[in-house]
Design an enzyme around this catalytic site. Structure first.
Site, PDB file in Angstrom:
ATOM      1  CD  GLU A  99      -2.830   1.483   0.429  1.00  0.00           C
ATOM      2  OE1 GLU A  99      -2.477   1.583  -0.750  1.00  0.00           O
ATOM      3  OE2 GLU A  99      -4.005   1.677   0.822  1.00  0.00           O
ATOM      4  CG  ASP A 100      -0.958   4.808  -1.451  1.00  0.00           C
ATOM      5  OD1 ASP A 100      -1.558   4.237  -0.513  1.00  0.00           O
ATOM      6  OD2 ASP A 100      -1.531   5.605  -2.219  1.00  0.00           O
ATOM      7  CG  ASP A 103      -4.458   9.474   6.385  1.00  0.00           C
ATOM      8  OD1 ASP A 103      -3.710  10.094   7.151  1.00  0.00           O
ATOM      9  OD2 ASP A 103      -5.459   9.994   5.871  1.00  0.00           O
ATOM     10  CG  PHE A 152      -2.451  15.698   0.612  1.00  0.00           C
ATOM     11  CD1 PHE A 152      -3.371  14.815   1.155  1.00  0.00           C
ATOM     12  CD2 PHE A 152      -2.215  15.657  -0.761  1.00  0.00           C
ATOM     13  CE1 PHE A 152      -4.064  13.916   0.349  1.00  0.00           C
ATOM     14  CE2 PHE A 152      -2.908  14.752  -1.570  1.00  0.00           C
ATOM     15  CZ  PHE A 152      -3.834  13.898  -1.006  1.00  0.00           C
ATOM     16  NE  ARG A 165      -3.356   7.958  -9.395  1.00  0.00           N
ATOM     17  CZ  ARG A 165      -3.838   7.642  -8.192  1.00  0.00           C
ATOM     18  NH1 ARG A 165      -3.009   7.277  -7.232  1.00  0.00           N
ATOM     19  NH2 ARG A 165      -5.126   7.698  -7.951  1.00  0.00           N
TER      20      ARG A 165
END
Ligand code: IMP
Ligand code: MG
Length: 180
Positions: A99-100, A103, A152, A165
Site C-alpha cells: 500500500e502507498d 493514514d 499531504f 502520480r
C-alpha cells in the site's frame, strides 16, 4: 526539477530507491521456500509495488485490488467498497499487501480482516509511508519505508485528484493547490 505545485521534495528518487530496496530485502527473508501472493492496492501503490517486487527472490505471484473508503471524514461508514477484486483465491496463501500510505488505517484494517476471513494463511502489510498521527484504527504496518508528518504528499504513485502520480519523487503539495 521540482513540479511548481510542490512546496518541497520530501523523499528524492535516490532516497526512495535505497529505502524500498532495503525494506524489500527484509521482507524477502520471511518468504524463503514460499510463494507469496503480492497484492497491490490500486492505484497509489503501483510505482512502489513495481520497485518492491523486483527485490523479491521467491516466486511471487501478483494481484491487485481497488478499494475506496467513505471513511475520510470524521465519521466513517465502517464499510470498505471493493471496486476491483482479486483474480486469485487467497485461501491458504501467504499474502503481502502493498500500500502507498497508511493514514487513518481504515483501508488496511478492513482489508486485512477481509483477506483473513477469506482464509489467507498470513497477511503481511507493507507500506511506503506511515502518517502515524492520523491513526484511528487499531492497525500498523509490518514494514514501512518512511514515517511522515500530517502533510499531504504526492508523487511516486500518490495523487491529488488523480494528478501528480507520475512524479518520480515524493513531494509536499502546496496549500494553494487545494484552496483553488
Ligand atoms: P486510510 O484508509 O485513512 O488509511 O487512507 C489511506 C488512503 O488515503 C491511501 O491509500 C491514499 O489513497 C489516501 N491518502 C492518505 N493520505 C494521503 C496523502 O498525503 N497523499 C495522497 N493520498 C493520501
Ligand atoms: Mg490508496
Amino acid at each position: 526539477m521540482m513540479h511548481r505545485d510542490c512546496e518541497r521534495i520530501l523523499f528524492s528518487e535516490e532516497q526512495l530507491r535505497a529505502r524500498v530496496a532495503e525494506v524489500a530485502r527484509e521482507v524477502d527473508k520471511l518468504y524463503v521456500g514460499k510463494t507469496p501472493l503480492c497484492v497491490g492496492i490500486l492505484k497509489g501503490s503501483i510505482i512502489f509495488y513495481a520497485d518492491f517486487i523486483r527485490h523479491l527472490t521467491s516466486p511471487v505471484e501478483l494481484d491487485f485490488m481497488a478499494v475506496s473508503s467513505y471513511g475520510s471524514g470524521a465519521v466513517s461508514s465502517g464499510k470498505l467498497k471493493i471496486k476491483k477484486d482479486l483474480d486469485r483465491n487467497v485461501k491458504g496463501r501467504d499474502v503481502i499487501i502493498v500500500e502507498d500510505i497508511i493514514d487513518s488505517g481504515f483501508t488496511l484494517a478492513n482489508l486485512k480482516q477481509l483477506l483473513l476471513e477469506r482464509g489467507a494463511n498470513s497477511v503481511l502489510i507493507v507500506t511506503l509511508l506511515n502518517k502515524k498521527a492520523r491513526r484511528n484504527y487499531d492497525i500498523s504496518p509490518d514494514f514501512n519505508c518512511f514515517d511522515i508528518e500530517n502533510e499531504f504528499v504526492v508523487g511516486y504513485g500518490l495523487d491529488y485528484n488523480e494528478r501528480y502520480r507520475s512524479l518520480p519523487y515524493i513531494g509536499i503539495l502546496k496549500l494553494s493547490v487545494y484552496e483553488k
